[in-house]
Design an enzyme around this catalytic site. Structure first.
Site, PDB file in Angstrom:
ATOM      1  N   TYR A  34       2.144 -10.804  -1.318  1.00 20.58           N
ATOM      2  CA  TYR A  34       1.639  -9.837  -2.289  1.00 20.58           C
ATOM      3  C   TYR A  34       2.594  -9.568  -3.458  1.00 20.58           C
ATOM      4  O   TYR A  34       2.280  -8.750  -4.319  1.00 20.58           O
ATOM      5  CB  TYR A  34       1.362  -8.495  -1.601  1.00 20.58           C
ATOM      6  CG  TYR A  34       0.392  -8.599  -0.450  1.00 20.58           C
ATOM      7  CD1 TYR A  34      -0.943  -8.973  -0.661  1.00 20.58           C
ATOM      8  CD2 TYR A  34       0.789  -8.326   0.846  1.00 20.58           C
ATOM      9  CE1 TYR A  34      -1.828  -9.071   0.393  1.00 20.58           C
ATOM     10  CE2 TYR A  34      -0.091  -8.420   1.910  1.00 20.58           C
ATOM     11  CZ  TYR A  34      -1.406  -8.792   1.675  1.00 20.58           C
ATOM     12  OH  TYR A  34      -2.276  -8.895   2.719  1.00 20.58           O
ATOM     13  N   GLY A  58      -5.698   3.362   2.629  1.00 13.82           N
ATOM     14  CA  GLY A  58      -5.164   2.753   1.412  1.00 13.82           C
ATOM     15  C   GLY A  58      -4.265   3.659   0.606  1.00 13.82           C
ATOM     16  O   GLY A  58      -4.047   3.423  -0.590  1.00 13.82           O
ATOM     17  N   TYR A  62       2.748  -3.506   8.398  1.00 12.84           N
ATOM     18  CA  TYR A  62       2.423  -4.884   8.052  1.00 12.84           C
ATOM     19  C   TYR A  62       3.631  -5.804   8.052  1.00 12.84           C
ATOM     20  O   TYR A  62       3.724  -6.724   7.247  1.00 12.84           O
ATOM     21  CB  TYR A  62       1.689  -4.940   6.706  1.00 12.84           C
ATOM     22  CG  TYR A  62       0.444  -4.089   6.713  1.00 12.84           C
ATOM     23  CD1 TYR A  62      -0.663  -4.436   7.486  1.00 12.84           C
ATOM     24  CD2 TYR A  62       0.379  -2.895   5.989  1.00 12.84           C
ATOM     25  CE1 TYR A  62      -1.790  -3.642   7.527  1.00 12.84           C
ATOM     26  CE2 TYR A  62      -0.751  -2.087   6.033  1.00 12.84           C
ATOM     27  CZ  TYR A  62      -1.826  -2.475   6.805  1.00 12.84           C
ATOM     28  OH  TYR A  62      -2.939  -1.684   6.849  1.00 12.84           O
ATOM     29  N   CYS A  68      12.149 -22.728   5.278  1.00 17.69           N
ATOM     30  CA  CYS A  68      12.105 -23.873   4.363  1.00 17.69           C
ATOM     31  C   CYS A  68      10.988 -23.709   3.344  1.00 17.69           C
ATOM     32  O   CYS A  68      10.054 -24.527   3.276  1.00 17.69           O
ATOM     33  CB  CYS A  68      11.925 -25.159   5.161  1.00 17.69           C
ATOM     34  SG  CYS A  68      13.247 -25.457   6.344  1.00 17.69           S
ATOM     35  N   GLU A  69      11.053 -22.662   2.572  1.00 20.80           N
ATOM     36  CA  GLU A  69      10.094 -22.357   1.517  1.00 20.80           C
ATOM     37  C   GLU A  69      10.840 -21.767   0.335  1.00 20.80           C
ATOM     38  O   GLU A  69      11.644 -20.848   0.502  1.00 20.80           O
ATOM     39  CB  GLU A  69       9.041 -21.341   1.998  1.00 20.80           C
ATOM     40  CG  GLU A  69       8.116 -21.841   3.081  1.00 20.80           C
ATOM     41  CD  GLU A  69       7.080 -22.823   2.562  1.00 20.80           C
ATOM     42  OE1 GLU A  69       6.869 -22.880   1.336  1.00 20.80           O
ATOM     43  OE2 GLU A  69       6.489 -23.529   3.396  1.00 20.80           O
ATOM     44  N   GLU A  86      -8.454   7.359   7.090  1.00 18.73           N
ATOM     45  CA  GLU A  86      -7.795   6.401   7.977  1.00 18.73           C
ATOM     46  C   GLU A  86      -6.457   5.911   7.407  1.00 18.73           C
ATOM     47  O   GLU A  86      -6.314   4.739   7.031  1.00 18.73           O
ATOM     48  CB  GLU A  86      -8.721   5.206   8.216  1.00 18.73           C
ATOM     49  CG  GLU A  86     -10.012   5.564   8.925  1.00 18.73           C
ATOM     50  CD  GLU A  86     -10.950   4.382   9.062  1.00 18.73           C
ATOM     51  OE1 GLU A  86     -11.780   4.408   9.981  1.00 18.73           O
ATOM     52  OE2 GLU A  86     -10.863   3.429   8.243  1.00 18.73           O
ATOM     53  N   PRO A  87      -5.442   6.751   7.352  1.00 23.98           N
ATOM     54  CA  PRO A  87      -4.133   6.288   6.882  1.00 23.98           C
ATOM     55  C   PRO A  87      -3.454   5.401   7.917  1.00 23.98           C
ATOM     56  O   PRO A  87      -3.512   5.666   9.119  1.00 23.98           O
ATOM     57  CB  PRO A  87      -3.357   7.594   6.675  1.00 23.98           C
ATOM     58  CG  PRO A  87      -3.983   8.548   7.658  1.00 23.98           C
ATOM     59  CD  PRO A  87      -5.439   8.173   7.717  1.00 23.98           C
ATOM     60  N   GLY A  88      -2.824   4.352   7.461  1.00 20.20           N
ATOM     61  CA  GLY A  88      -2.047   3.487   8.343  1.00 20.20           C
ATOM     62  C   GLY A  88      -0.644   3.333   7.815  1.00 20.20           C
ATOM     63  O   GLY A  88       0.318   3.867   8.357  1.00 20.20           O
ATOM     64  N   ARG A  89      -0.532   2.616   6.687  1.00 14.93           N
ATOM     65  CA  ARG A  89       0.770   2.433   6.031  1.00 14.93           C
ATOM     66  C   ARG A  89       1.444   3.774   5.744  1.00 14.93           C
ATOM     67  O   ARG A  89       2.663   3.919   5.883  1.00 14.93           O
ATOM     68  CB  ARG A  89       0.536   1.676   4.722  1.00 14.93           C
ATOM     69  CG  ARG A  89       1.759   1.376   3.898  1.00 14.93           C
ATOM     70  CD  ARG A  89       1.374   1.040   2.464  1.00 14.93           C
ATOM     71  NE  ARG A  89       0.167   0.256   2.364  1.00 14.93           N
ATOM     72  CZ  ARG A  89       0.131  -1.052   2.132  1.00 14.93           C
ATOM     73  NH1 ARG A  89       1.248  -1.717   1.985  1.00 14.93           N
ATOM     74  NH2 ARG A  89      -1.027  -1.677   2.038  1.00 14.93           N
TER      75      ARG A  89
END
Length: 461
Positions: free
Chosen positions: A347, A261, A404, A374-375, A303-306
Site C-alpha cells: 500500500y 475504516g 495487518y 529478494c525483492e 466495526e473498528p479493527g485497526r
C-alpha cells in the site's frame, strides 16, 4: 537522580522518540535510553524471544476499546478481527464486552476459542464458501453479512434454523483523497449496489427465504477515513434505502452497521478520526435522516479493527548491515521484511522507526530501512531519520504494527513468521510462538515420510 537529570538534553531526545499519537500508550524511554512498552524493555524481549518479534501492549488494546465505548456510547462496538486475531486477543475483546467480526474458518475458531458468545459474532466475506456458511450457522453466529446473490441460496439450504442476516450495500460514496482504500463505490467486488436496484433485488430474494431473517443493512466505505462526514453521508443514503424497503415491502429494518475504516496515525501529524466528532456526526445525522424519512432510529453498529489493535503493536528488528551507495541512499538492512511487514510494499504505507536499545546521541541521517527478502521493493520504511552511528546489532522498533502485520504475514523465501509477545504491567507473555523450519515443512508429504530435524540436516545426520 537519574541519567536524564544529569544530562537534560537526553530528556528532549527521549520525548521526541515516543510521540504518544503514534506509539503505544505505555511506551517510555528508560534511563539507559531503551524503549519500553508495558514496563518491559524491548531489548529484554529481543534477547528472550529473538527478532523479528511482534510486541503487543495489552493495556493499549483494551484502552482503545474502552475509548470507543465511552466516546461513541450510542453505537454497538464490533471488533474487526481481520486486523489482528488470536484466541488470546479474542479473549481480551470478549472481556471488554464488544462483538467481533470474522471472515474465515480460522477466525471463527479463534473467536470461539477466545470465549466469544456466538451471538456476538458477525461473519463477513465477499466469497464465503458453503463450508464456512455451514460452520457459522452450526455455531449460531449472531449475524451473517450477505455479500452476493449465491450466498442467499447457500444459506437458505444450509441453515438448520432461522438465521439473522445483514445485506451489504455499497452506497457509492467515493472517498478517494480521503482514505487509503475505497470499498464503498459501485465498481468493486463488495456488496450490492444501490444503483439499478441491485440491493433491493437482493432484499426481495432474502424475504422469500423463510429461514433467513433480514435484520438490517451493512456498509463499509474504505480504510484510513479521517472525515466523519463521510459516515454521515452514508447514513443519509442508507436510511433512505431502509425507508424504501419499509414502503415497498412492509419491513422495518432495525440495524444499520457502518463498518470501520477509522484512520489512525502511523507518523507524527498523520490525520486521524476523532471519536467525539464521529459520535456527534452519527447522532446528528441519524436524527435528521430519520426525521426526514419518518423512519424509527435503527441500532447503530461500528466495526473498528485497526483503530483498536494498530497502535498497540510494535515490531522489533535487529540491524544486520548498513551501507551507503555512491551518490545514493543509505540502507539499514534488518532481519525481517515484507514477509512480516507487508503493508509498505502493498500500500505504500509509511511508518515511524526508532532506535530501541540506547540513546540516539549525536547527528542523524535520512535512511531507508530495508528488509532481508529478494525483492527490490522490500522496504520497511523509506526516508526516516536514524543516528549516523547506527550499526549491526542495534535494535530498531517500528511503531503502529498491531494491525495487518501478524494477520498478513507470509513465508516468502520460506522465512519463518515472528512470535507475538503480549506485555502488561511489567510481564511478557508469548501469545504466538515463533514458527520453525519444521513447521514450514510439516505439511510436505515427502518430508513427513523421511522426517529428520533441521539440526540433523545441518549436521549431516
Amino acid at each position: 537522580m537519574t541519567l536524564l537529570d544529569f544530562l537534560p538534553s537526553l530528556q528532549h531526545a527521549a520525548t521526541t522518540r515516543i510521540d504518544p499519537t503514534v506509539w503505544p500508550l505505555t511506551a517510555r524511554v528508560d534511563d539507559l535510553g531503551r524503549l519500553t512498552v508495558g514496563d518491559v524493555p524491548l531489548t529484554d524481549l529481543a534477547d528472550q524471544y529473538g527478532t523479528p518479534s511482534y510486541v503487543l501492549d495489552e493495556k493499549d488494546f483494551r484502552r482503545r476499546i474502552r475509548d470507543y465505548r465511552a466516546l461513541v456510547p450510542h453505537a454497538e462496538i464490533v471488533y474487526a478481527g481481520k486486523s489482528l486475531l488470536t484466541p488470546t486477543i479474542a479473549s481480551w475483546a470478549a472481556e471488554e464486552q464488544v462483538g467481533i467480526d470474522v471472515c474465515s474458518e480460522g477466525e471463527l475458531a479463534a473467536a470461539l476459542q477466545g470465549g466469544f458468545d456466538p451471538s456476538r459474532i458477525v461473519l463477513h466475506g465477499n466469497a464465503k464458501p458453503p463450508s464456512l456458511l455451514r460452520q457459522a450457522t452450526a455455531a449460531r453466529v449472531g449475524r451473517i453479512v450477505i455479500d452476493s446473490p449465491i450466498e442467499i441460496a447457500f444459506l437458505a439450504c444450509e441453515t438448520p434454523r432461522p438465521q439473522p442476516v445483514l445485506i451489504r450495500v455499497t452506497p457509492d460514496i467515493d472517498i478517494h483523497g480521503h482514505a487509503a482504500v475505497t470499498t464503498g463505490v459501485t465498481d468493486q467486488k463488495f456488496g450490492f449496489a444501490l444503483a439499478n436496484g441491485q440491493a433491493e433485488q437482493a432484499v426481495v430474494r432474502i424475504l422469500k427465504q423463510p429461514q433467513l431473517i433480514l435484520a438490517g443493512v451493512h456498509c463499509h466505505l474504505g480504510s484510513q477515513i479521517a472525515d466523519p462526514e463521510l459516515y454521515g453521508e452514508a447514513i443519509c443514503r442508507l436510511i433512505a434505502f431502509m425507508a424504501d424497503i419499509r414502503s415497498r415491502h412492509g419491513l422495518t429494518l432495525n440495524e444499520l452497521n457502518l463498518g470501520g475504516g477509522h484512520a489512525i496515525a502511523y507518523r507524527s501529524g498523520d490525520p486521524t478520526l476523532h471519536l467525539a466528532e464521529l459520535s456527534a456526526t452519527i447522532t446528528d445525522t441519524l436524527e435528521q435522516a430519520c426525521i426526514a424519512e419518518r423512519f424509527p432510529k435503527p441500532r447503530i453498529v461500528i466495526e473498528p479493527g485497526r483503530a483498536i489493535s494498530g497502535h498497540a503493536g510494535v515490531t522489533l528488528y535487529r540491524v544486520v548491515a548498513v551501507k551507503t551507495q555512491p551518490g545514493g541512499r543509505t540502507f539499514v538492512a534488518v532481519d525481517g521484511g515484507l514477509s512480516d511487514h507487508p503493508r509498505t510494499q502493498l500500500y505504500g504505507a509509511k511508518y515511524t522507526v526508532a532506535l530501541a536499545n540506547r540513546h540516539p546521541i549525536g547527528a542523524t541521517q535520512t535512511v531507508t530501512v530495508a528488509g532481508r527478502h529478494c525483492e527490490s521493493g522490500d522496504e520497511i520504511a523509506r526516508d526516516v531519520d536514524l543516528p549516523t552511528d547506527t550499526h549491526p546489532g542495534d535494535l530498531l522498533a517500528v511503531a503502529c504494527t498491531g494491525a495487518y502485520h501478524h494477520s498478513m504475514a507470509s513465508n516468502y523465501n520460506m522465512v519463518v513468521r515472528p512470535p507475538v509477545i503480549g506485555v502488561h504491567h511489567g510481564n511478557a507473555t508469548e501469545i504466538i510462538r515463533r514458527e520453525t523450519v519444521e513447521d514450514l515443512l510439516a505439511r510436505d508429504v515427502a518430508w513427513q515420510k523421511r522426517h529428520r530435524s533441521f539440526d540433523a540436516l545441518l549436521h549431516g545426520e
